[in-house]
Design a protein around this motif. Structure first.
Motif, mmCIF file in Angstrom:
data_model
loop_
_atom_site.group_PDB
_atom_site.id
_atom_site.type_symbol
_atom_site.label_atom_id
_atom_site.label_comp_id
_atom_site.label_asym_id
_atom_site.label_seq_id
_atom_site.Cartn_x
_atom_site.Cartn_y
_atom_site.Cartn_z
ATOM 1 N N PRO A 1 70.437 16.211 -6.557
ATOM 2 C CA PRO A 1 70.101 16.920 -5.316
ATOM 3 C C PRO A 1 69.309 18.208 -5.564
ATOM 4 C CG PRO A 1 72.384 16.198 -5.313
ATOM 5 C CD PRO A 1 71.887 16.022 -6.708
ATOM 6 N N ALA A 2 69.655 18.934 -6.640
ATOM 7 C CA ALA A 2 68.963 20.202 -6.924
ATOM 8 C C ALA A 2 67.490 19.963 -7.233
ATOM 9 C CB ALA A 2 69.646 20.926 -8.085
ATOM 10 N N ILE A 3 67.198 18.856 -7.900
ATOM 11 C CA ILE A 3 65.800 18.532 -8.207
ATOM 12 C C ILE A 3 65.021 18.312 -6.905
ATOM 13 C CG2 ILE A 3 64.312 16.760 -9.210
ATOM 14 C CD1 ILE A 3 66.467 16.246 -11.309
ATOM 15 N N GLY A 4 65.642 17.584 -5.972
ATOM 16 C CA GLY A 4 64.980 17.327 -4.681
ATOM 17 C C GLY A 4 64.731 18.615 -3.913
ATOM 18 N N ILE A 5 65.737 19.489 -3.904
ATOM 19 C CA ILE A 5 65.606 20.763 -3.177
ATOM 20 C C ILE A 5 64.485 21.610 -3.797
ATOM 21 C CG2 ILE A 5 66.782 22.946 -2.663
ATOM 22 C CD1 ILE A 5 69.468 21.209 -2.768
ATOM 23 N N ALA A 6 64.494 21.713 -5.126
ATOM 24 C CA ALA A 6 63.473 22.525 -5.814
ATOM 25 C C ALA A 6 62.079 21.964 -5.524
ATOM 26 C CB ALA A 6 63.754 22.548 -7.319
ATOM 27 N N GLU B 1 61.356 23.443 6.406
ATOM 28 C CA GLU B 1 61.857 22.107 6.056
ATOM 29 C C GLU B 1 62.572 22.144 4.694
ATOM 30 O OE1 GLU B 1 61.902 19.918 8.222
ATOM 31 O OE2 GLU B 1 62.215 18.003 7.234
ATOM 32 N N ALA B 2 61.990 22.854 3.745
ATOM 33 C CA ALA B 2 62.633 22.971 2.422
ATOM 34 C C ALA B 2 63.995 23.664 2.569
ATOM 35 C CB ALA B 2 61.729 23.741 1.463
ATOM 36 N N ALA C 1 63.135 13.750 -1.057
ATOM 37 C CA ALA C 1 62.750 15.081 -0.549
ATOM 38 C C ALA C 1 61.233 15.165 -0.386
ATOM 39 C CB ALA C 1 63.247 16.169 -1.503
ATOM 40 N N LEU C 2 60.494 14.595 -1.338
ATOM 41 C CA LEU C 2 59.030 14.659 -1.239
ATOM 42 C C LEU C 2 58.530 13.788 -0.087
ATOM 43 C CD1 LEU C 2 58.085 14.747 -5.026
ATOM 44 C CD2 LEU C 2 57.960 16.620 -3.366
ATOM 45 N N ALA C 3 59.203 12.660 0.152
ATOM 46 C CA ALA C 3 58.810 11.806 1.291
ATOM 47 C C ALA C 3 59.023 12.575 2.593
ATOM 48 C CB ALA C 3 59.619 10.517 1.287
ATOM 49 N N ARG C 4 60.108 13.331 2.660
ATOM 50 C CA ARG C 4 60.383 14.108 3.878
ATOM 51 C C ARG C 4 59.321 15.202 4.054
ATOM 52 N NH1 ARG C 4 66.387 16.286 5.653
ATOM 53 N NH2 ARG C 4 65.628 18.148 6.697
ATOM 54 N N MET C 5 58.923 15.835 2.964
ATOM 55 C CA MET C 5 57.883 16.869 3.050
ATOM 56 C C MET C 5 56.531 16.228 3.405
ATOM 57 S SD MET C 5 59.595 19.612 2.564
ATOM 58 C CE MET C 5 58.508 20.997 2.268
ATOM 59 N N LEU D 1 52.176 17.114 -4.419
ATOM 60 C CA LEU D 1 53.179 16.039 -4.264
ATOM 61 C C LEU D 1 53.187 15.131 -5.492
ATOM 62 C CD1 LEU D 1 52.470 15.189 -0.509
ATOM 63 C CD2 LEU D 1 54.672 15.980 -1.396
ATOM 64 N N SER D 2 51.995 14.794 -6.019
ATOM 65 C CA SER D 2 51.942 13.890 -7.177
ATOM 66 C C SER D 2 52.535 14.538 -8.423
ATOM 67 C CB SER D 2 50.506 13.483 -7.538
ATOM 68 O OG SER D 2 49.824 13.117 -6.422
ATOM 69 N N VAL D 3 52.212 15.820 -8.616
ATOM 70 C CA VAL D 3 52.714 16.511 -9.825
ATOM 71 C C VAL D 3 54.241 16.598 -9.764
ATOM 72 C CG1 VAL D 3 52.792 18.801 -10.917
ATOM 73 C CG2 VAL D 3 50.608 17.809 -10.277
ATOM 74 N N LEU D 4 54.764 16.907 -8.587
ATOM 75 C CA LEU D 4 56.220 17.017 -8.442
ATOM 76 C C LEU D 4 56.875 15.645 -8.596
ATOM 77 C CD1 LEU D 4 56.152 19.580 -5.530
ATOM 78 C CD2 LEU D 4 57.327 19.952 -7.721
ATOM 79 N N GLU D 5 56.258 14.639 -7.998
ATOM 80 C CA GLU D 5 56.789 13.265 -8.058
ATOM 81 C C GLU D 5 56.960 12.801 -9.504
ATOM 82 O OE1 GLU D 5 58.180 10.378 -5.785
ATOM 83 O OE2 GLU D 5 56.556 11.331 -4.676
ATOM 84 N N ALA D 6 56.060 13.238 -10.377
ATOM 85 C CA ALA D 6 56.055 12.753 -11.764
ATOM 86 C C ALA D 6 56.993 13.545 -12.670
ATOM 87 C CB ALA D 6 54.630 12.823 -12.317
#
Ligand code: MRU
Length: 342
Positions: free
Chosen positions: A56-61, A116-117, A96-100, A80-85
């Motif tokens: 969960p902390a990874i998603g929040i960050a 939102e974050a 979390a990224l899909a929601r953003m 989004l791509s850099v965070l996704e990877a």
């Protein structure tokens, strides 16, 4: 760039007006040190390097990472791509990224993305409190529990998943003792869980991961309680390496096995555990500790950091939406139709 530690309650992720502070979990328990991050790329680096960890902390960050990118006027698709990877196994990151991404598509401005974050952060804390109540309600007498990795405030928006159930049980007088497995090789159990338990005076002892079998053999453990990085549609559970061994041991010894995870960790698009990508990290996590060799120089090591526990070994899945006994595809699908429990 670094800043002074915050004191008081455990807050691994703090929004500070125009930047994010992350409690550097690589340094705990020796130092309580916050790393300042100002861009999505820095957040992705912090996730990859385990400054911040726990599903969960990874998603929040990551959600705050998108908000940072929007403030800076950076390209949001790149962010989004850099965070996704940054890490592959925990599905909360993708959730979390899909929601953003959805907010971005709806035309959200930087302030709305930051809100939102913050909402993702606050909702996670609320879900953990609900799971704490639901999980602790399963204990009819004070119990001794064994937990693995770190699933506490450090790994979440606060309170924790498995450690949240343990915290709530302690507050209700339903906890005798915690055995915290040290969690080789990164030592989330000894460095992080022990630190959290000690701060709150919860009765606990650290054990080597390999002591679990003998503790169960002498009936010292009533429940194994763990978190999850991804729960597949059929109830299979990916979690920290060593979780599967604990589930097998628990079944052999008649010890109950509980998985605690919010709905954001359940991935209905992954049919079963064999489809979950399992991260492999550097062999140096095994062959060195803080720069000190723990194996002969150049010796090869294999370091998968998660494993998959089949649903058939899970006695109870506790989520914010409710509790399932012996989860399977039908009960997980039914659960995910529910709203979060109130
Ligand atoms: O590699 P980590 O430390 O990110 O792994 C964390 C775990 O496996 C936790 O058990 C899981 O994320 C659930 S935390 C609430």
């Amino acid at each position: 760039m670094n800043s002074k530690a915050n004191h008081g309650v455990i807050k691994p992720i703090c929004w500070q007006g125009d930047h994010l502070q992350l409690l550097d979990q690589r340094l705990l328990p020796l130092e309580e040190h916050y790393l300042v991050v100002r861009s999505a790329a820095e957040v992705a680096g912090a996730i990859h390097d385990m400054v911040v960890r726990g599903a969960p902390a990874i998603g929040i960050a990551a959600a705050y990472g998108v908000a940072l990118a929007a403030r800076a006027g950076d390209d949001l698709n790149t962010a989004l791509s850099v965070l996704e990877a940054s890490r592959p196994t925990a599905v909360n990151l993708h959730w979390a990224l899909a929601r953003m991404r959805q907010k971005i598509s709806a035309g959200a401005d930087p302030a709305a993305l930051l809100s939102e974050a913050k909402a993702i952060h606050a909702e996670d804390l609320a879900m953990n409190h609900r799971m704490g109540d639901l999980g602790a309600a399963l204990f009819t007498k004070p119990v001794s529990v064994l937990t693995h990795c770190n699933t506490g405030a450090l790994a979440t928006g606060g309170h924790g998943t498995a450690l949240g159930v343990i915290r709530t049980a302690h507050a209700l007088g339903r906890l005798k003792q915690v055995y915290a497995g040290e969690t080789r090789p990164w030592l989330q159990g000894s460095r992080l869980t022990a630190w959290e338990l000690q701060k709150e005076g919860i009765p606990a002892q650290l054990i080597t991961d390999s002591a679990a079998a003998s503790l169960m053999a002498r009936a010292a453990v009533d429940w194994v309680i763990v978190g999850a990085d991804r729960v597949a549609a059929n109830g299979d559970v990916a979690n920290k390496i060593g979780t599967y061994s604990l589930a097998v041991l628990a079944r052999h010894h008649g010890v109950k096995f509980m998985v605690v995870a919010p709905g954001t960790t359940v991935d209905l698009t992954t049919a079963n555990g064999s489809e979950i990508p399992i991260e492999e990290r550097s062999s140096r996590e095994l062959t060195e500790f803080r720069g000190q060799a723990t194996a002969p120089a150049g010796f090869p090591a294999l370091n998968p950091v998660f494993d998959v526990t089949p649903a058939t070994l899970v006695d109870v899945l506790v989520t914010d939406r409710g509790v399932i006994h012996k989860p399977d595809a039908a009960s997980v699908a039914e659960l995910m139709k529910q709203d979060t429990a109130s």
